[in-house]
Scaffold this motif. Structure first.
Motif, short mmCIF file in Angstrom:
data_model
loop_
_atom_site.label_atom_id
_atom_site.label_comp_id
_atom_site.label_asym_id
_atom_site.label_seq_id
_atom_site.Cartn_x
_atom_site.Cartn_y
_atom_site.Cartn_z
N GLN A 1 -8.02 -1.55 -8.42
CA GLN A 1 -7.72 -0.06 -8.98
C GLN A 1 -9.05 0.67 -9.33
O GLN A 1 -8.97 1.93 -9.12
CB GLN A 1 -6.83 -0.41 -10.38
CG GLN A 1 -6.25 0.86 -10.63
CD GLN A 1 -5.34 1.54 -9.69
OE1 GLN A 1 -4.52 0.94 -8.93
NE2 GLN A 1 -5.58 3.12 -9.63
N ARG B 1 -10.40 1.99 -6.20
CA ARG B 1 -9.65 3.22 -5.90
C ARG B 1 -10.00 4.67 -6.71
O ARG B 1 -9.99 5.46 -6.06
CB ARG B 1 -8.14 2.85 -5.92
CG ARG B 1 -7.19 3.94 -5.49
CD ARG B 1 -5.85 3.48 -5.44
NE ARG B 1 -4.99 4.59 -5.26
CZ ARG B 1 -4.92 5.27 -4.19
NH1 ARG B 1 -5.51 4.72 -3.11
NH2 ARG B 1 -4.01 6.24 -4.04
N GLN C 1 -11.39 2.06 3.12
CA GLN C 1 -12.35 2.17 1.49
C GLN C 1 -13.62 1.88 1.74
O GLN C 1 -14.19 1.11 0.89
CB GLN C 1 -11.58 1.49 0.65
CG GLN C 1 -10.13 1.99 0.62
CD GLN C 1 -9.45 1.83 -1.00
OE1 GLN C 1 -9.46 0.48 -1.47
NE2 GLN C 1 -8.67 2.33 -1.29
N TRP D 1 0.86 -1.19 -0.03
CA TRP D 1 -0.13 0.08 -0.12
C TRP D 1 0.97 1.24 -0.02
O TRP D 1 0.33 2.37 0.34
CB TRP D 1 -1.05 -0.02 1.24
CG TRP D 1 -2.29 -0.84 1.15
CD1 TRP D 1 -2.59 -1.81 -0.07
CD2 TRP D 1 -3.11 -1.35 2.07
NE1 TRP D 1 -3.76 -2.23 0.10
CE2 TRP D 1 -4.15 -2.11 1.54
CE3 TRP D 1 -3.20 -0.95 3.34
CZ2 TRP D 1 -5.02 -2.41 2.24
CZ3 TRP D 1 -4.14 -1.22 4.09
CH2 TRP D 1 -5.10 -2.35 3.64
N ASP E 1 2.11 2.89 -2.31
CA ASP E 1 1.55 4.13 -3.38
C ASP E 1 0.05 3.99 -3.07
O ASP E 1 -0.74 4.82 -4.34
CB ASP E 1 1.90 3.53 -4.77
CG ASP E 1 3.45 3.37 -5.03
OD1 ASP E 1 4.19 4.42 -4.25
OD2 ASP E 1 3.78 2.64 -5.73
N GLY E 2 -0.49 3.85 -2.16
CA GLY E 2 -1.93 4.02 -2.04
C GLY E 2 -2.67 2.80 -1.76
O GLY E 2 -2.50 1.66 -1.99
N ARG F 1 0.82 8.86 3.95
CA ARG F 1 0.24 9.21 2.58
C ARG F 1 -0.89 9.58 2.77
O ARG F 1 -1.89 9.30 3.32
CB ARG F 1 0.48 7.80 1.64
CG ARG F 1 0.31 8.22 0.33
CD ARG F 1 -0.29 6.87 -0.36
NE ARG F 1 -1.16 7.28 -1.64
CZ ARG F 1 -0.45 7.62 -2.71
NH1 ARG F 1 1.00 7.61 -3.05
NH2 ARG F 1 -1.20 7.89 -3.81
N LEU G 1 -11.36 7.82 -5.59
CA LEU G 1 -10.72 9.18 -5.55
C LEU G 1 -11.69 10.29 -6.25
O LEU G 1 -11.60 11.44 -5.93
CB LEU G 1 -9.37 8.84 -6.52
CG LEU G 1 -8.18 8.03 -5.65
CD1 LEU G 1 -7.05 8.06 -6.47
CD2 LEU G 1 -7.84 8.93 -4.19
N GLN H 1 -4.99 -0.45 -1.73
CA GLN H 1 -5.60 -1.04 -2.85
C GLN H 1 -6.77 -1.93 -2.12
O GLN H 1 -6.26 -3.18 -1.49
CB GLN H 1 -4.85 -1.75 -3.67
CG GLN H 1 -3.79 -0.82 -4.41
CD GLN H 1 -4.36 -0.46 -5.78
OE1 GLN H 1 -5.36 -0.91 -6.22
NE2 GLN H 1 -3.90 0.64 -6.43
N GLU I 1 -4.49 10.58 1.79
CA GLU I 1 -5.47 10.08 0.64
C GLU I 1 -6.70 9.80 1.70
O GLU I 1 -6.75 9.46 2.88
CB GLU I 1 -5.29 8.55 0.18
CG GLU I 1 -4.96 7.59 0.90
CD GLU I 1 -4.62 6.35 0.37
OE1 GLU I 1 -5.34 5.70 -0.65
OE2 GLU I 1 -3.55 5.80 0.42
#
Ligand code: NAP
Length: 498
Positions: A431, A434, A389, A364, A366-367, A462, A438, A369, A464
Motif C-alpha cells: 500500500q 502504491r 510499478q 488487483w 481495486d488497483g 482500471r 500515486l 498492489q 492508473e
C-alpha cells in the motif's frame, strides 16, 4: 498424460524456441529502438564473441543474436519449449509453488518467476474472429510473411509497431490505408553502422537514468536562459536521432507543462517539414498536442490516413474494414498493430493464485498492489521481472532487466543462506509503494494523456499509471535497501524448521 517435474531450475516457454518477443514479432520493419551495444546482454562471453552490423538491428539480426546468446549461455537445455503455463498456486504448508501447463505438465518449485512479456490486444470488432484471410496481429505474424505487392493494405494502429509496418508496406503495396486513432511522436533514428564498443559501456549504462549509452540531461526547463536556447538544443538532439530528443532536452519533461509544450512544438515543426501535404501533416503532427522515414511515406498519393477518432472501426470482414459511418475500405491484407494489454494482461492471464486461492486479477481489481513491482502480498516467493510499478518502460530493456534479475538472484541467495522457506510481502508495504507511486504520478503529466501506460487503450481497464516514474539508479537504491536494511520491515519470512 500429466507428468510432474522437480527440476533444479527450469523455464517454461510457450514458443518453440528462445528469443521471446523477437521470436513472435516478425512483422515487416520490426527493429529495436535503443541502439546496440546497450540493447544487448553484458555477459562478456556473449558480447566479446558477437559482431553487430547496424546500430539499430532489425528482427532477423536480433534473432541471430539470441541464437548466439543461447549457444553461449546454454539456455535451451533448461527449457521446456511449446509449454504454455495455465495455472500457478502457492501452498504455505509445503512452501512450494505448483505450476501447470496447458499440455498437462506440472512443476513443483520453491520460487516462481513469471517473466511473461505482454498480452496482445485485439479490439472486439465484429467479424474479426471469423475472418479467415490476411489479417494478422503483429505479435503473431504469419510465418513466411504476407505478400502485399500489387495489393491494397490496411494498418490499424500508429504506435511504434504500426509506424514500422507503415514504412515497409507503404513502399511495397499498391495502396495503403493507415487507420490512426491517436497521432504518435515518431523520431528519426538515423541508422548507422555499428562500431565496436569497449566493455565499460555496459557498466556506464547501468548508472544512467534510462539504461542507455549516454546520460540524460539534468537541466530543467527553467535552467535555460531563453526559449531560443532550449529550441536550439532540442533541434540538435533531434538531429542526433532516436531517444536523444527525449532524454537530452529537459529533465522535467514529464512534470512541467510549459516545457513539455516547447518540446512538443519543436517536434511538430520538425515533423511537419517532412510531410508535405498540409492535411496529412495536421493529422500526423497536429499543432495542438494529443501526443520518421515514417512521415515521408505519407507524401505518396496512394498512402491514406483514416481518422478512427472521427469514425471508429466497427467491423472487419473478408476484403474490408467498416467504419461507423458505413464506409467500407476494401483491402487485401490487414496488419493489426493495436498493441498490448500491457503488463497486467499477461501475468493475470496465467491464472496465478494466492495462498487463499484468489487469482491475481481479483486481488488487483481495486488497483495494482506490489512492492518494487517485483513482489506481491499473498504470493510468496513470486518474483516478477520487467513488469508493473517499476520504471521498466522508460528504460532500455536489457540493462534494466539485468539489474532486476541480479536483485532477484541475490534475494534468492539470501533466502537460501538464511534458511528462509518463503517470504511474503506485508500488505502495508504494498500500500505504501502504491501511495508513493500515486503521489509521484500526480506530479506528472501522465494522468492527462490517454495512453497504455495508464491502461487507457484497453476498454474497462482500471485507469492508473502502471509504472513508477523514477530514475533507474534511484529505483535500484530502493531495491537494495529492501533486500538489505529494510528486509525485516518489508517481508514476513518463514524460516525452515530446525
Ligand atoms: P501501442 O504503442 O499500444 O500502439 C497501439 C496502437 O493501436 C495505438 O496507436 C492505438 O491507438 C491503436 N489502437 C488500439 N485499439 C484501437 C482501435 N480499436 N481502433 C483504432 N486504433 C486502435 O502498441 P505497439 O505499437 O505494438 O507498441 C507496444 C510497445 O512495444 C511500445 O512500448 C513500443 O514502444 C514497443 N515497441 C518497441 C519497438 C522497438 O523497440 N523498436 C517496436 C515496436 C514496439 P491509441 O493510442 O488511441 O490507443
Amino acid at each position: 498424460m500429466a507428468c510432474t517435474y522437480v527440476p533444479k531450475a527450469g523455464i517454461f516457454e510457450a514458443a518453440p524456441d528462445v528469443r521471446g518477443v523477437w521470436h513472435w514479432n516478425t512483422y515487416p520493419g520490426a527493429r529495436v529502438d535503443c541502439p546496440v551495444p546497450v540493447y544487448a546482454f553484458d555477459f562478456e562471453k556473449v558480447w566479446s564473441t558477437w559482431k553487430w552490423t547496424q546500430l539499430y538491428p532489425g528482427q532477423k539480426e536480433l534473432q541471430a543474436y539470441f541464437r548466439h546468446v543461447d549457444q553461449e549461455m546454454e539456455i535451451s537445455k533448461d527449457t521446456l519449449f511449446n509449454s504454455r503455463v495455465n495455472g500457478a498456486q502457492f501452498n504455505r504448508d509445503t512452501a512450494r509453488w505448483t505450476v501447470t501447463t496447458e499440455d498437462g505438465k506440472k512443476v513443483v518449485a520453491k520460487y516462481f518467476i513469471p517473466a511473461v512479456g505482454e498480452q496482445q490486444h485485439v479490439p472486439q470488432w465484429k467479424g474479426y474472429e471469423t475472418s479467415k484471410w490476411d489479417i494478422h496481429h503483429t505479435s503473431c505474424w504469419r510465418s513466411g510473411g504476407v505478400d502485399v505487392k500489387e495489393k491494397r493494405v490496411a494498418i490499424i494502429g500508429t504506435g511504434a509497431t504500426g509506424v514500422q509496418i507503415t514504412q515497409e508496406w507503404a513502399k511495397e503495396s499498391d495502396e495503403t490505408f493507415v487507420f490512426q486513432r491517436t497521432p504518435n511522436y515518431a523520431l528519426p533514428i538515423y541508422q548507422n553502422k555499428w562500431q565496436k564498443e569497449t566493455s565499460d559501456i555496459f557498466a556506464f549504462s547501468a548508472t544512467t537514468v534510462g539504461g542507455l549509452a549516454w546520460q540524460s540531461t539534468t537541466k530543467n526547463y527553467d535552467d535555460y536562459s531563453s526559449q531560443e536556447e532550449l529550441e536550439k538544443n532540442l533541434n540538435e538532439m533531434y538531429d542526433k536521432g532516436g531517444f536523444h530528443c527525449w532524454t537530452g532536452g529537459i529533465a522535467d519533461l514529464f512534470m512541467n507543462p510549459v516545457g513539455n509544450r516547447v518540446v512538443y512544438d519543436t517536434w511538430v515543426n520538425r515533423g511537419r517539414q517532412r510531410a508535405q501535404d498540409p492535411v496529412k501533416a495536421e493529422l500526423l503532427a497536429p499543432k495542438e498536442p494529443p501526443h520518421p522515414d515514417y512521415y515521408e511515406q505519407f507524401n505518396r498519393p496512394n498512402v491514406h490516413i483514416v481518422d478512427t477518432n472521427a469514425h471508429p472501426i466497427v467491423e472487419t470482414r473478408p476484403q474490408g474494414i467498416v467504419t461507423d459511418d458505413g464506409t467500407i475500405y476494401q483491402v487485401d491484407a490487414i496488419a493489426v498493430a493495436t498493441g498490448f494489454d500491457a503488463s497486467t494482461g499477461s501475468v493475470t492471464k496465467l491464472d496465478v493464485r494466492d495462498v487463499d486461492g484468489v487469482d491475481l486479477s481479483s486481488r488487483w481489481k481495486d488497483g495494482i498492489q506490489s512492492f518494487l513491482g517485483m513482489t506481491v502480498p499473498g504470493f510468496p516467493n513470486m518474483l516478477i521481472p520487467y513488469s508493473i510499478q517499476s520504471p521498466a518502460p522508460w528504460t532500455n530493456g536489457p540493462v534494466f532487466l539485468r539489474l532486476q534479475v541480479d536483485w532477484i538472484r541475490d534475494m534468492i541467495a539470501k533466502l537460501e543462506k538464511e534458511g528462509i522457506s518463503y517470504i511474503d510481502l506485508y500488505k502495508e508495504k504494498a500500500q505504501a509503494w502504491r501511495d508513493e507511486l500515486l503521489a509521484v504520478t500526480n506530479m506528472t503529466l501522465f494522468p492527462e494523456a490517454k495512453s497504455w501506460y495508464m491502461g487507457a487503450n484497453i476498454p474497462d481497464k482500471r485507469l492508473e499509471l502502471m509504472y513508477f516514474p523514477a530514475p533507474m539508479p534511484m529505483y535500484f537504491e530502493r531495491c537494495a535497501a529492501a533486500r538489505d536494511g529494510q528486509f525485516a520491515e518489508s517481508f514476513f519470512a518463514s524460516r525452515n524448521a530446525e
